[in-house]
Design a protein around this motif. Structure first.
Motif, PDB file in Angstrom:
ATOM      1  N   THR A  23       7.710  -7.182 -11.592  1.00 48.14           N
ATOM      2  CA  THR A  23       6.489  -6.749 -11.190  1.00 48.14           C
ATOM      3  C   THR A  23       6.086  -5.468 -11.860  1.00 48.14           C
ATOM      4  N   VAL A  24       7.093  -4.405 -11.443  1.00 48.01           N
ATOM      5  CA  VAL A  24       6.830  -3.189 -12.094  1.00 48.01           C
ATOM      6  C   VAL A  24       6.611  -3.235 -13.584  1.00 48.01           C
ATOM      7  N   GLU A  25       7.579  -4.000 -13.957  1.00 44.13           N
ATOM      8  CA  GLU A  25       7.362  -4.121 -15.723  1.00 44.13           C
ATOM      9  C   GLU A  25       6.181  -4.571 -16.218  1.00 44.13           C
ATOM     10  N   LYS A  26       5.839  -5.738 -15.608  1.00 48.76           N
ATOM     11  CA  LYS A  26       4.398  -6.276 -15.781  1.00 48.76           C
ATOM     12  C   LYS A  26       3.303  -5.443 -16.026  1.00 48.76           C
ATOM     13  N   ILE A  27       3.294  -4.459 -14.727  1.00 44.76           N
ATOM     14  CA  ILE A  27       2.116  -3.351 -14.509  1.00 44.76           C
ATOM     15  C   ILE A  27       2.344  -2.443 -15.739  1.00 44.76           C
ATOM     16  N   ARG A  28       3.458  -1.891 -15.746  1.00 43.71           N
ATOM     17  CA  ARG A  28       3.699  -0.967 -16.968  1.00 43.71           C
ATOM     18  C   ARG A  28       3.304  -1.227 -18.326  1.00 43.71           C
ATOM     19  N   THR A  29       3.559  -2.691 -18.604  1.00 41.62           N
ATOM     20  CA  THR A  29       3.298  -3.122 -19.937  1.00 41.62           C
ATOM     21  C   THR A  29       1.753  -3.735 -20.199  1.00 41.62           C
ATOM     22  N   PHE A  30       1.035  -4.007 -19.016  1.00 40.99           N
ATOM     23  CA  PHE A  30      -0.001  -4.823 -19.207  1.00 40.99           C
ATOM     24  C   PHE A  30      -1.047  -4.070 -19.911  1.00 40.99           C
ATOM     25  N   ASP A  31      -1.609  -4.610 -20.716  1.00 44.18           N
ATOM     26  CA  ASP A  31      -2.890  -4.005 -21.629  1.00 44.18           C
ATOM     27  C   ASP A  31      -4.020  -4.512 -21.145  1.00 44.18           C
ATOM     28  N   GLY A  32      -4.737  -3.887 -20.304  1.00 45.27           N
ATOM     29  CA  GLY A  32      -5.818  -4.095 -19.542  1.00 45.27           C
ATOM     30  C   GLY A  32      -5.945  -3.427 -18.128  1.00 45.27           C
ATOM     31  N   THR A  33      -6.998  -3.721 -17.585  1.00 42.12           N
ATOM     32  CA  THR A  33      -7.070  -3.082 -16.316  1.00 42.12           C
ATOM     33  C   THR A  33      -6.471  -3.659 -15.038  1.00 42.12           C
ATOM     34  N   VAL A  34      -5.820  -2.745 -14.352  1.00 38.39           N
ATOM     35  CA  VAL A  34      -4.793  -3.323 -13.153  1.00 38.39           C
ATOM     36  C   VAL A  34      -5.650  -2.942 -11.837  1.00 38.39           C
ATOM     37  N   LEU A  35      -5.539  -3.927 -10.970  1.00 38.26           N
ATOM     38  CA  LEU A  35      -6.071  -3.906  -9.758  1.00 38.26           C
ATOM     39  C   LEU A  35      -5.235  -4.307  -8.583  1.00 38.26           C
ATOM     40  N   PHE A  36      -5.414  -3.731  -7.456  1.00 38.39           N
ATOM     41  CA  PHE A  36      -4.361  -4.093  -6.558  1.00 38.39           C
ATOM     42  C   PHE A  36      -5.076  -4.627  -5.268  1.00 38.39           C
ATOM     43  N   THR A  37      -4.728  -5.629  -4.552  1.00 39.71           N
ATOM     44  CA  THR A  37      -5.363  -6.060  -3.276  1.00 39.71           C
ATOM     45  C   THR A  37      -4.306  -5.631  -2.177  1.00 39.71           C
ATOM     46  N   MET A  38      -4.756  -5.273  -0.913  1.00 41.76           N
ATOM     47  CA  MET A  38      -3.963  -4.826   0.073  1.00 41.76           C
ATOM     48  C   MET A  38      -4.541  -5.614   1.397  1.00 41.76           C
ATOM     49  N   ASP A  39      -3.720  -6.421   1.941  1.00 43.27           N
ATOM     50  CA  ASP A  39      -4.115  -7.033   3.163  1.00 43.27           C
ATOM     51  C   ASP A  39      -4.228  -6.054   4.087  1.00 43.27           C
ATOM     52  N   THR A  40      -5.450  -6.060   4.841  1.00 51.00           N
ATOM     53  CA  THR A  40      -5.797  -4.947   5.891  1.00 51.00           C
ATOM     54  C   THR A  40      -6.134  -5.440   7.102  1.00 51.00           C
ATOM     55  N   HIS A  41      -5.370  -5.139   8.299  1.00 55.46           N
ATOM     56  CA  HIS A  41      -5.614  -5.565   9.567  1.00 55.46           C
ATOM     57  C   HIS A  41      -6.074  -4.312  10.555  1.00 55.46           C
ATOM     58  N   GLY A  42      -6.424  -4.432  11.723  1.00 56.34           N
ATOM     59  CA  GLY A  42      -6.712  -3.595  12.630  1.00 56.34           C
ATOM     60  C   GLY A  42      -5.752  -3.573  13.801  1.00 56.34           C
ATOM     61  N   PRO A  43      -5.682  -2.881  14.765  1.00 56.42           N
ATOM     62  CA  PRO A  43      -4.972  -2.714  15.961  1.00 56.42           C
ATOM     63  C   PRO A  43      -5.112  -4.104  16.819  1.00 56.42           C
ATOM     64  N   ASP A  44      -6.385  -4.822  16.527  1.00 59.22           N
ATOM     65  CA  ASP A  44      -6.647  -6.105  17.356  1.00 59.22           C
ATOM     66  C   ASP A  44      -6.189  -7.245  16.921  1.00 59.22           C
ATOM     67  N   TYR A  45      -5.147  -7.176  15.826  1.00 59.38           N
ATOM     68  CA  TYR A  45      -4.980  -8.514  14.976  1.00 59.38           C
ATOM     69  C   TYR A  45      -4.449  -9.429  15.713  1.00 59.38           C
ATOM     70  N   LEU A  46      -3.725  -9.179  16.723  1.00 60.95           N
ATOM     71  CA  LEU A  46      -3.191 -10.336  17.619  1.00 60.95           C
ATOM     72  C   LEU A  46      -4.414 -11.263  18.096  1.00 60.95           C
TER      73      LEU A  46
END
Length: 186
Positions: free
Chosen positions: A42-65
């Motif tokens: 994954t690190v290598e793919k990001i480093r060598t990718f020719d284009g825009t890189v975006l990240f998603t982040m799973d994001t929950h609150g303290p009320d997750y349960l």
């Protein structure tokens, strides 16, 4: 969708989406050996990718349960501001150094990301999307299918070597489902 800050974005319209490579999914409360095994690629793919890189982040609150997801998966994870919510260290460094945009998403697929990509597509500034990350059978497939639904003629691909599922069997099942939905698998 912001394109500035992506140091290697040559305006070719290619986008790489790194899905939920956060501590809780790699070596935390929901971590797996399979997720740990894809870090280097994954690190290598990001480093060598020719284009825009975006990240998603799973994001929950303290009320997750108390949420529907929390009732189906009663394992607290990716609570915003906790160490488990953070990107794993090598990807956090790449993200910060590259100025890559992060999409916080409260559920499996990011509608905001799909809408931003569709806007770029409509403006003729998007030629392809590739997804990598975790979990193949939950968030990777959800984002791939959401993007494909928003833009059925856009080439959307997933690199299986840079993805990990909840189990090896679920990873393979998700790949087969994506093939059926015209997601390209190199």
């Amino acid at each position: 969708m912001e394109r500035t800050g992506n140091k290697k974005d040559g305006g070719n319209g290619r986008v790489l989406i790194v899905v939920d490579m956060q501590k809780d999914f790699v070596d935390g409360s929901l971590g797996t050996a399979e997720a740990q095994a894809i870090i280097e690629r994954t690190v290598e793919k990001i480093r060598t990718f020719d284009g825009t890189v975006l990240f998603t982040m799973d994001t929950h609150g303290p009320d997750y349960l108390d949420t529907q997801e929390g009732k189906f998966l009663p394992v607290v994870h990716c609570v915003k501001g906790t160490p488990g919510w953070e990107l794993i260290p090598p990807l956090k460094e790449l993200c910060e150094a590259g100025g890559y945009r992060q999409y916080e998403k409260p559920t499996f697929g990011s509608v905001e990301l799909a809408r931003d990509l569709k806007e770029q597509y409509g403006a003729g500034k998007l030629s392809s999307v590739e997804l990598i990350g975790v979990c193949t059978d939950i968030c990777v497939i959800s984002n791939a299918l959401l993007i494909k639904a928003f833009m059925p003629e856009l080439p959307v691909s997933v690199d299986p070597a840079c993805c990990a599922g909840v189990t090896k069997e679920k990873h393979e099942a998700a790949l087969e489902t994506m093939r059926s939905c015209q997601i390209l698998l190199p």
